[in-house]
Design a protein around this motif. Structure first.
Motif, PDB file in Angstrom:
ATOM      1  N   GLN A  52       0.849  -1.206   0.000  1.00 20.74           N
ATOM      2  CA  GLN A  52       0.000   0.000   0.000  1.00 20.74           C
ATOM      3  C   GLN A  52       0.876   1.244   0.000  1.00 20.74           C
ATOM      4  O   GLN A  52       0.760   2.105   0.891  1.00 20.74           O
ATOM      5  CB  GLN A  52      -0.915   0.005   1.239  1.00 20.74           C
ATOM      6  CG  GLN A  52      -1.757  -1.226   1.419  1.00 20.74           C
ATOM      7  CD  GLN A  52      -2.866  -1.333   0.397  1.00 20.74           C
ATOM      8  OE1 GLN A  52      -3.252  -0.366  -0.240  1.00 20.74           O
ATOM      9  NE2 GLN A  52      -3.411  -2.532   0.237  1.00 20.74           N
ATOM     10  N   PRO A  53       1.773   1.417  -0.984  1.00 16.72           N
ATOM     11  CA  PRO A  53       2.680   2.581  -0.955  1.00 16.72           C
ATOM     12  C   PRO A  53       1.938   3.910  -1.056  1.00 16.72           C
ATOM     13  O   PRO A  53       2.408   4.922  -0.521  1.00 16.72           O
ATOM     14  CB  PRO A  53       3.578   2.346  -2.182  1.00 16.72           C
ATOM     15  CG  PRO A  53       2.781   1.464  -3.088  1.00 16.72           C
ATOM     16  CD  PRO A  53       1.979   0.579  -2.183  1.00 16.72           C
ATOM     17  N   HIS A  54       0.788   3.946  -1.735  1.00 20.17           N
ATOM     18  CA  HIS A  54       0.042   5.198  -1.855  1.00 20.17           C
ATOM     19  C   HIS A  54      -0.482   5.677  -0.518  1.00 20.17           C
ATOM     20  O   HIS A  54      -0.637   6.887  -0.301  1.00 20.17           O
ATOM     21  CB  HIS A  54      -1.110   5.030  -2.846  1.00 20.17           C
ATOM     22  CG  HIS A  54      -2.074   3.938  -2.471  1.00 20.17           C
ATOM     23  ND1 HIS A  54      -1.754   2.593  -2.566  1.00 20.17           N
ATOM     24  CD2 HIS A  54      -3.347   3.992  -1.991  1.00 20.17           C
ATOM     25  CE1 HIS A  54      -2.799   1.878  -2.173  1.00 20.17           C
ATOM     26  NE2 HIS A  54      -3.766   2.689  -1.805  1.00 20.17           N
ATOM     27  N   LEU A  55      -0.760   4.729   0.396  1.00 21.29           N
ATOM     28  CA  LEU A  55      -1.229   5.123   1.727  1.00 21.29           C
ATOM     29  C   LEU A  55      -0.091   5.636   2.595  1.00 21.29           C
ATOM     30  O   LEU A  55      -0.326   6.351   3.568  1.00 21.29           O
ATOM     31  CB  LEU A  55      -1.904   3.927   2.419  1.00 21.29           C
ATOM     32  CG  LEU A  55      -3.176   3.398   1.768  1.00 21.29           C
ATOM     33  CD1 LEU A  55      -3.738   2.231   2.570  1.00 21.29           C
ATOM     34  CD2 LEU A  55      -4.226   4.494   1.621  1.00 21.29           C
TER      35      LEU A  55
ATOM     36  N   GLY B 189      10.059   5.974   9.210  1.00 19.88           N
ATOM     37  CA  GLY B 189      10.977   5.571   8.149  1.00 19.88           C
ATOM     38  C   GLY B 189      10.317   4.818   7.009  1.00 19.88           C
ATOM     39  O   GLY B 189      11.001   4.420   6.057  1.00 19.88           O
ATOM     40  N   PHE B 190       9.010   4.606   7.068  1.00 19.80           N
ATOM     41  CA  PHE B 190       8.324   3.849   6.014  1.00 19.80           C
ATOM     42  C   PHE B 190       8.474   4.524   4.648  1.00 19.80           C
ATOM     43  O   PHE B 190       8.802   3.872   3.651  1.00 19.80           O
ATOM     44  CB  PHE B 190       6.844   3.687   6.345  1.00 19.80           C
ATOM     45  CG  PHE B 190       6.559   2.764   7.484  1.00 19.80           C
ATOM     46  CD1 PHE B 190       7.528   1.908   7.975  1.00 19.80           C
ATOM     47  CD2 PHE B 190       5.302   2.732   8.085  1.00 19.80           C
ATOM     48  CE1 PHE B 190       7.264   1.056   9.036  1.00 19.80           C
ATOM     49  CE2 PHE B 190       5.031   1.874   9.123  1.00 19.80           C
ATOM     50  CZ  PHE B 190       6.002   1.034   9.610  1.00 19.80           C
ATOM     51  N   ALA B 191       8.208   5.828   4.600  1.00 15.41           N
ATOM     52  CA  ALA B 191       8.227   6.520   3.314  1.00 15.41           C
ATOM     53  C   ALA B 191       9.612   6.497   2.679  1.00 15.41           C
ATOM     54  O   ALA B 191       9.745   6.420   1.453  1.00 15.41           O
ATOM     55  CB  ALA B 191       7.748   7.965   3.504  1.00 15.41           C
ATOM     56  N   ASP B 192      10.658   6.568   3.479  1.00 21.54           N
ATOM     57  CA  ASP B 192      12.016   6.564   2.935  1.00 21.54           C
ATOM     58  C   ASP B 192      12.361   5.222   2.303  1.00 21.54           C
ATOM     59  O   ASP B 192      13.068   5.170   1.299  1.00 21.54           O
ATOM     60  CB  ASP B 192      13.027   6.873   4.056  1.00 21.54           C
ATOM     61  CG  ASP B 192      12.839   8.260   4.622  1.00 21.54           C
ATOM     62  OD1 ASP B 192      12.346   9.154   3.887  1.00 21.54           O
ATOM     63  OD2 ASP B 192      13.154   8.470   5.805  1.00 21.54           O
TER      64      ASP B 192
END
Length: 274
Positions: free
Chosen positions: A107-110, A269-272
């Protein structure tokens, strides 16, 4: 400080809790609907799948390996019912945890594009697994009563087991989903652990058939408590142990807190990484 200024944060928190509850329900409902969307038999698979699984395991262990269930009759139905009582708990765990390590990765968009409470994502597989476990419990009780097992008032308490299961499943799911963002080999590790747990849980055997030392080791497995409780309440007519249920609830709550604490620590750190 006025009463109005105190009440406003409380009302905002209540609205947030209602929103999170509604969002969790929508995620779980969509997850269940997607599972059967486009299939010819639709929701019938929720009943057929556990029955087919039960038939295969019964054929293998009862007729090929000649396994007998201590304390049960020689009928294949008696064996199948005891086996099914363990399988429905284990399958709920396997289905839930088997998907967990990729929940956030998929779910990268979330993670990047919207502000979304990612801690709610595990509720979809958890509710999905418990929904099908509830159907399996209903099948177990129906076949048991039809086969001649005397219904007991303890049967009405079986849904209580779903509460500690939900907390434990959610906590482990959130923990694995958080670690899965940084450890891409985790799905393979989880698959291996689930395969080992199938034989380290009293699915194909009763705990009483094991040596005392092994019983102690198996007892640390939280699935052991729930599997043994289902069998004792359905077939043994034993009085429910409030202490045992409370202990399993406490362990599940601690696991849920641990999973949430890890999630809060690493979520920045998820988004990175993604």
């Amino acid at each position: 400080m006025s009463a109005t200024s105190i009440a406003e944060p409380v009302q905002a928190q209540q609205q947030s809790l209602r929103y999170f509850g509604w969002l969790s329900f929508q995620l779980a409902r969509r997850d269940i609907e997607v599972r059967y969307r486009g299939t010819s038999l639709g929701w019938l698979w929720a009943f057929l799948a556990p029955l087919l699984m039960l038939g295969v395991y019964t054929l293998a262990f009862k007729y090929i390996f000649k396994v007998r269930w201590p304390g049960a009759g020689d009928s294949p139905i008696d064996f199948a019912l005891h086996l099914f009582a363990g399988l429905l708990i284990f399958q709920a765990m396997a289905e839930c945890w088997g998907r967990s390590s990729r929940l956030i990765i998929e779910q990268p968009h979330l993670v990047k594009k919207v502000v979304f409470p990612l801690a709610l994502l595990p509720w979809a597989p958890v509710v999905n697994a418990l929904f099908h476990a509830g159907i399996s419990m209903l099948l177990l009780l129906t076949v048991a009563a039809f086969w001649g097992v005397q219904p007991q008032w303890q049967w009405l308490l079986l849904p209580l087991l779903l509460l500690p299961m939900a907390l434990l499943f959610w906590g482990v799911c959130l923990l694995l989903a958080s670690l899965g963002v940084f450890m891409r080999d985790l799905p393979q590790v989880v698959t291996l652990i689930i395969g080992l747990l199938q034989f380290l849980s009293p699915v194909f055997y009763p705990v009483s058939a094991l040596p005392p030392l092994v019983q102690t080791i198996i007892g640390w497995n939280p699935l052991t408590v729930w599997i043994e409780q289902v069998r004792s309440w359905v077939f043994g007519g034993h009085q429910p142990s409030l202490l045992m249920w409370g202990q399993s609830l406490l362990v599940s709550l601690l696991m849920a807190l641990l999973g949430y604490a890890l999630y809060r620590r690493v979520r920045a750190g998820f988004a990175d990484v993604i």
